[in-house]
Design a protein around this motif. Structure first.
Motif, PDB file in Angstrom:
ATOM      1  N   LYS A 179       0.912   3.748   0.050  1.00 36.81           N
ATOM      2  CA  LYS A 179       2.259   4.047  -0.441  1.00 36.81           C
ATOM      3  C   LYS A 179       2.216   4.700  -1.812  1.00 36.81           C
ATOM      4  O   LYS A 179       3.013   5.593  -2.106  1.00 36.81           O
ATOM      5  CB  LYS A 179       3.083   2.767  -0.476  1.00 36.81           C
ATOM      6  CG  LYS A 179       3.453   2.219   0.891  1.00 36.81           C
ATOM      7  CD  LYS A 179       4.381   1.023   0.780  1.00 36.81           C
ATOM      8  CE  LYS A 179       4.772   0.541   2.184  1.00 36.81           C
ATOM      9  NZ  LYS A 179       5.708  -0.612   2.139  1.00 36.81           N
ATOM     10  N   LYS A 225       5.529   4.290   7.725  1.00 36.74           N
ATOM     11  CA  LYS A 225       5.727   3.945   6.317  1.00 36.74           C
ATOM     12  C   LYS A 225       4.781   4.678   5.371  1.00 36.74           C
ATOM     13  O   LYS A 225       5.066   4.794   4.177  1.00 36.74           O
ATOM     14  CB  LYS A 225       5.556   2.431   6.128  1.00 36.74           C
ATOM     15  CG  LYS A 225       6.623   1.588   6.825  1.00 36.74           C
ATOM     16  CD  LYS A 225       6.401   0.104   6.578  1.00 36.74           C
ATOM     17  CE  LYS A 225       7.537  -0.742   7.136  1.00 36.74           C
ATOM     18  NZ  LYS A 225       7.669  -0.628   8.594  1.00 36.74           N
ATOM     19  N   ILE A 226       3.658   5.147   5.886  1.00 35.34           N
ATOM     20  CA  ILE A 226       2.669   5.783   5.011  1.00 35.34           C
ATOM     21  C   ILE A 226       2.260   7.118   5.623  1.00 35.34           C
ATOM     22  O   ILE A 226       1.870   7.193   6.790  1.00 35.34           O
ATOM     23  CB  ILE A 226       1.430   4.880   4.835  1.00 35.34           C
ATOM     24  CG1 ILE A 226       1.832   3.556   4.166  1.00 35.34           C
ATOM     25  CG2 ILE A 226       0.367   5.586   3.998  1.00 35.34           C
ATOM     26  CD1 ILE A 226       0.709   2.536   4.123  1.00 35.34           C
ATOM     27  N   GLY A 248      11.720   3.246  -0.322  1.00 32.57           N
ATOM     28  CA  GLY A 248      10.619   3.337   0.638  1.00 32.57           C
ATOM     29  C   GLY A 248      10.684   4.542   1.555  1.00 32.57           C
ATOM     30  O   GLY A 248      10.196   4.485   2.688  1.00 32.57           O
ATOM     31  N   ASP A 300       1.365   8.276  -1.445  1.00 32.10           N
ATOM     32  CA  ASP A 300       2.552   9.004  -0.986  1.00 32.10           C
ATOM     33  C   ASP A 300       3.470   9.348  -2.155  1.00 32.10           C
ATOM     34  O   ASP A 300       3.996  10.462  -2.257  1.00 32.10           O
ATOM     35  CB  ASP A 300       3.326   8.171   0.045  1.00 32.10           C
ATOM     36  CG  ASP A 300       2.729   8.241   1.437  1.00 32.10           C
ATOM     37  OD1 ASP A 300       1.729   8.964   1.614  1.00 32.10           O
ATOM     38  OD2 ASP A 300       3.265   7.581   2.341  1.00 32.10           O
ATOM     39  N   ARG A 301       3.679   8.382  -3.047  1.00 31.38           N
ATOM     40  CA  ARG A 301       4.549   8.613  -4.206  1.00 31.38           C
ATOM     41  C   ARG A 301       4.010   9.740  -5.075  1.00 31.38           C
ATOM     42  O   ARG A 301       4.753  10.643  -5.474  1.00 31.38           O
ATOM     43  CB  ARG A 301       4.680   7.335  -5.030  1.00 31.38           C
ATOM     44  CG  ARG A 301       5.652   7.439  -6.211  1.00 31.38           C
ATOM     45  CD  ARG A 301       5.547   6.257  -7.134  1.00 31.38           C
ATOM     46  NE  ARG A 301       4.273   6.219  -7.836  1.00 31.38           N
ATOM     47  CZ  ARG A 301       3.982   6.979  -8.907  1.00 31.38           C
ATOM     48  NH1 ARG A 301       4.875   7.832  -9.386  1.00 31.38           N
ATOM     49  NH2 ARG A 301       2.801   6.891  -9.485  1.00 31.38           N
ATOM     50  N   ASP A 337      11.540   6.503  -3.881  1.00 33.54           N
ATOM     51  CA  ASP A 337      10.420   5.577  -3.940  1.00 33.54           C
ATOM     52  C   ASP A 337      10.886   4.131  -3.816  1.00 33.54           C
ATOM     53  O   ASP A 337      10.298   3.343  -3.066  1.00 33.54           O
ATOM     54  CB  ASP A 337       9.661   5.776  -5.258  1.00 33.54           C
ATOM     55  CG  ASP A 337       8.440   4.870  -5.355  1.00 33.54           C
ATOM     56  OD1 ASP A 337       7.635   4.867  -4.393  1.00 33.54           O
ATOM     57  OD2 ASP A 337       8.303   4.158  -6.362  1.00 33.54           O
TER      58      ASP A 337
END
Length: 983
Positions: free
Chosen positions: A247, A241-242, A287, A250-251, A284
């Motif tokens: 997070k 997920k990361i 996810g 990441d965005r 985003d």
């Protein structure tokens, strides 16, 4: 009580399908049961889901065996216990180590509360059991309890009722599977190799009655089951997920990288910028930031190593992927359908299929394991299944039939006796059973948690950890694959770039696609269908399609890449597309809405996006339902009930919109015809990009390109065809030479030296020894010098002489063979080059004046390489020039002609009447293509009998400018007789 159930994922042992096992349990009132396949957890999550649907409490575990010997059954009390079981299985399966026969110093499981160990009666003493260990007693073993004092160990005994098959018929299936597994006659199968006849769902009342004198054993069994549970949220994404640290990071990182790439790809483009913003927002929200960043990271690593890649799949619809250089497909230029790539109804990330050269892929996979952790990464598994003909062959051997009978049965012959009838009957029952674990062609899983949370990992010969789980199970639990694939086409390109640099000193930017697609010479190559060796556009069917379309541009090639797929072709829509392509002003659209949706493709559904658009805008299905349709037709969906619901809604919605029933039915028929054989537009575009890159190299550097194709051993055709294509470029092709050739074929100027790898049975270690000696100490002076310096064996030396590898000496082959034989008998030993150079002059031989016949050289090449380096027609025992040639066919349309042609390939298809016909691909003496059609009667009376020369008589026909011969008669023509005269 049913704590030892198996499905057919106990390979070549169990006979239940997973859902079938659960339904059978439901029918006898089972409320809790355990799945314990042999050294396997393949279908654990399917089992859990099916149990929940039927109101049964699922319990997970595994039956542990060493070489068929039952050791114990492991039962998970919860998810931690299942993790431990997966880890134990993985450790031993990956290392090939036997399992421990029992727990000794300490109990199995990290915490004894995590699970139970059930030993068969008699394998471990009750007083030696740890707190979480039990002894399982079969109903047939109850009488053995009379002699045991159970008072002190009363809590250690439970019921063990194995379930391995359905009924007597499937008991026979089980025994046959065991004979196949052991590769023995059924009559020779040992009783230790198969289960007892009572391993079925014995009714609960019968089980309880068997243990009526031992009620505490029944109580213990229920207590154990009550202490077990398993949790799984099937709806959550379990991929990593990361990518960075959070997070939000990441965005921000994805946005920055996309902006950098946008400047490179577009400069300033308002429309493109708007789409980037839209995509980033949805990525985003759903996810998927980490998924894009991980893919970008893999590409970045590959680029740092100089590896070339192609990105395709539905992710190629993404402008973000284009900006990140994951793909080279511009979604603005092609107006790619955004919702095919991503929409708010989609729960799974988009598909990224990343192709690398077959030489580079393993290093990329190794990087992913090292970068993201071995416990979080695994290759995706799949299952090889028993196919009917193969099963018939296996059963024929099990029953001891002679090979002739087995061949006859496998070919579809009638069963003449009871045994043959049984073979066919049981063959149908076993058909499509899983046979063994295999590897998905390219899928990799990168999980947030350890892979052991979900699956067991085994080690196939490929050498990378692989899960006991296929893509359907993985996606069902929320693990979505990233496809890292290999293909020979990229090997062609990479090798071409190397050879062009070495031979001509030219560096080529292979990513300059905008230049390639507008190049007139390249587009003319497509129009003339000069595409041999080029990825995806060299097959006979594709060449004919390109000819029919008169394709000479990128957009048409994108469509052609999908039209050629079987679904579009078999539905009749390929023919409709070609007709409409040539006459776009006179298209009769089936409905105005279809014209609005499909005007770009002339009213024909060509891409997966077309189906989504039609399902959503024509039939009113929501985007989630449309995506299920898309997945179903691409072979990636496994829910038939859901498909039936969507089909019903399709027809209901269309009635509400007052469409005529015949139009509704026809549009649905066209959708169904896609059935697993269509591409997304972006996927087709990615193929077209690679095709153009290959075409550019073939157009401007044809010699180097064809050598690269030869060196990659990959393409639609055999090596022979690629050597013939190389010959057509004007290159001078030389047979292998001990002083000029390398292991692979190489080019110097206009001269191409055939690589030693092509010599049949010529050992690689001999080649390496030869090359090392030559590189270290210089060229070989003569035959004696070669023998002294390499100490080569007689057989390997004769191979080199026969292929002409010593022609630099100026001596005839026959003379060299005599000398080689004499020198070998002298038992020459290895002499260092420095000594050899100053040694006495080589032996001189008084031999007759030998003559080498050119025909002998051709036969030597045929025997050594499997093909000749010249025109194969030099060997035919006829005059090919007295027959019609390929160039004569247009002038003889609808006439009967006779031609002499050389076999390249053919494809057999089944007609609507279930008859066999075929399409042939041949060459004439000028090495031009001649395509043939063999209708059922012709194929039956005049079958194609493999490679060689054929005299063909038939009618010349044409379809959109593509000429074929409908074969009426076909005869094989022999080779010229070899001359063995020595003088």
């Amino acid at each position: 009580m049913y704590l030892n159930c198996k499905t057919y994922f106990s390979f070549r042992y169990g006979t239940f399908a997973t859902e079938e096992l659960v339904k059978a349990a439901t029918q006898i009132g089972v409320t809790a049961m355990a799945l314990t396949n042999i050294n396997s957890t393949c279908d654990i999550w399917d089992f859990v889901q099916f149990c929940r649907q039927q109101g049964i409490k699922p319990i997970t575990g595994a039956e542990i065996r060493n070489d068929g010997q039952l050791l114990y059954i492991l039962i998970a009390a919860g998810n931690k216990g299942l993790y431990w079981i997966n880890e134990l299985l993985s450790t031993h399966l990956q290392n090939g180590k036997p399992f421990p026969e029992q727990a000794k110093e300490q109990p199995f499981f990290t915490d004894p509360k995590d699970g139970y160990v059930i030993y068969p009666l008699g394998t471990k003493a009750p007083e030696q059991l740890f707190v979480n260990e039990r002894i399982g007693v079969l109903p047939s073993e109850v009488n053995k309890l009379y002699s045991i004092d159970l008072k002190l160990t009363a809590d250690k005994w439970i019921i063990r009722q194995p379930v391995s098959f359905q009924n007597k018929t499937y008991y026979n299936v089980h025994r046959l599977l065991r004979a196949i597994d052991k590769n023995v006659l059924l009559s020779k199968l040992s009783t230790a190799d198969y289960c007892s006849a009572d391993e079925y769902f014995m009714p609960p009342d019968k089980l309880l009655d068997a243990f009526r004198q031992y009620p505490f054993i029944v109580t213990n069994t229920y207590k154990l089951m009550d202490n077990c549970s398993i949790e799984m949220d099937f709806k959550t994404d379990k991929n990593k997920k990361i990518f960075s640290s959070t997070k939000e990071d990441d965005r921000i990182l994805l946005k920055k990288l996309t902006a950098d790439g946008f400047a490179f790809r577009y400069g300033k483009n308002k429309l493109a910028a708007e789409r980037v913003a839209k995509e980033l927002k949805i990525i985003d929200e759903l996810g998927f930031n980490a998924y894009f960043l991980i893919t970008w990271d893999i590409i970045r690593y590959a680029q740092s190593r100089g590896f070339y890649h192609v990105g395709r799949g539905s992710g190629a619809n993404s402008i973000v992927a284009y900006c990140l250089q994951i793909t080279d497909v511009d979604p603005i230029e092609l107006d790619l359908y955004f919702e095919r790539f991503l929409n708010p109804h989609r729960t799974s990330p988009p598909d990224f299929d990343i192709d690398f050269s077959w030489l580079d892929r393993d290093e990329v996979i190794d990087y992913v394991f090292k970068r993201y952790g071995k416990k979080q990464v695994a290759l995706l598994g799949m299952y090889s299944t028993f196919q009917y003909r193969a099963v018939v062959r296996e059963l024929g051997k099990v029953f001891g039939l002679p090979k002739e009978e087995i061949d006859q049965l496998a070919a579809g012959g009638n069963a003449d006796d009871k045994i043959q009838q049984q073979i066919l009957r049981y063959g149908r029952l076993i058909e499509n059973f899983p046979n063994h674990l295999s590897i998905h062609p390219g899928g990799m899983l990168i999980a947030e948690e350890s892979i052991y949370e979900y699956a067991t990992v085994f080690m196939p010969p490929k050498g990378f950890p692989t899960v006991q789980m296929d893509m359907f199970v993985a996606e069902n639990i929320g693990l979505y694959k990233l496809d890292i694939l290999s293909q020979r086409g990229l090997g062609h390109i990479k090798e071409s770039l190397r050879l062009i640099k070495e031979n001509q000193g030219v560096d080529i930017n292979i990513h300059d696609f905008k230049k390639f697609k507008t190049d007139k010479r390249v587009n003319d190559q497509i129009k003339r269908v000069q595409t041999i060796g080029c990825f995806y556009i060299e097959s006979p069917a594709m060449r004919q399609l390109l000819k029919k379309l008169e394709c000479d541009d990128y957009i048409t090639l994108v469509a052609a890449s999908s039209i050629i797929r079987p679904g579009v072709a078999s539905s009749g829509m390929m023919k409709a597309y070609i007709e409409r392509y040539h006459d776009p002003e006179n298209i009769d659209y089936i409905h105005p809405v279809m014209k609005e949706l499909l005007q770009e493709t002339f009213g024909v559904m060509v891409f997966q996006e077309d189906v989504i658009k039609v399902a959503h805008h024509f039939a009113g299905l929501d985007m989630g339902e449309a995506d299920i349709l898309r997945r179903a037709m691409s072979g990636k969906y496994r829910g038939n009930q859901e498909m039936m619901r969507i089909k019903e809604k399709w027809f209901l919605n269309c009635r509400e919109r007052n469409y005529p029933e015949n139009i509704t039915a026809e549009v649905w028929r066209q959708i169904e015809s896609f059935g697993g054989y269509s591409f997304s537009k972006a996927h087709s575009a990615s193929f077209a990009v690679e095709s153009y890159q290959s075409l550019y190299l073939k157009t401007y550097y044809p010699k180097e390109f064809m050598v690269a194709v030869i060196n990659n051993f990959g393409g639609f055709y055999s090596r022979e065809l690629y050597f013939l294509e190389l010959r057509k470029t004007g290159a001078t092709i030389h047979a292998p030479c001990v002083n000029k050739s390398e292991y692979y074929t190489h080019i110097t100027g206009n001269d191409v030296y055939t690589g030693f790898i092509h010599i049949k049975s010529f050992q690689e270690e001999v080649v390496q020894q030869l090359l090392e000696e030559r590189n270290k100490n210089g060229l070989f002076l003569h035959l004696q010098d070669f023998i002294e310096r390499t100490n080569i064996t007689k057989e390997q030396l004769n191979m080199l002489v026969s292929i002409g590898a010593f022609r630099f000496t100026g001596k005839k082959k026959k003379q060299l063979l005599w000398e080689a034989n004499f020198l070998q008998k002298k038992n020459m030993t290895h002499v260092p080059a420095a000594s050899s150079l100053f040694a006495d002059a080589p032996f001189k031989f008084q031999l007759p004046a030998f003559v080498d016949d050119p025909l002998d050289d051709l036969y030597d090449e045929l025997e050594s390489l499997d093909f000749t380096l010249g025109n194969p027609f030099d060997l035919v025992n006829d005059d090919p020039h007295k027959y019609h040639l390929a160039k004569d066919l247009p002038a003889n349309l609808n006439k009967i002609v006779t031609t002499l042609i050389y076999f390249i390939d053919y494809k057999v298809v089944t007609t609507i009447r279930q008859e066999r016909m075929s399409f042939g691909t041949f060459l004439d003496v000028n090495l031009d293509w001649v395509d043939t059609v063999h209708f059922p009667e012709s194929l039956k009376n005049y079958p194609i009998k493999g490679r060689g020369f054929y005299k063909v008589t038939g009618k010349v026909v044409s379809d959109f400018g593509v000429y074929n011969i409908e074969v009426h008669k076909l005869y094989k023509i022999g080779y010229k007789e070899r001359k063995y005269a020595n003088l």
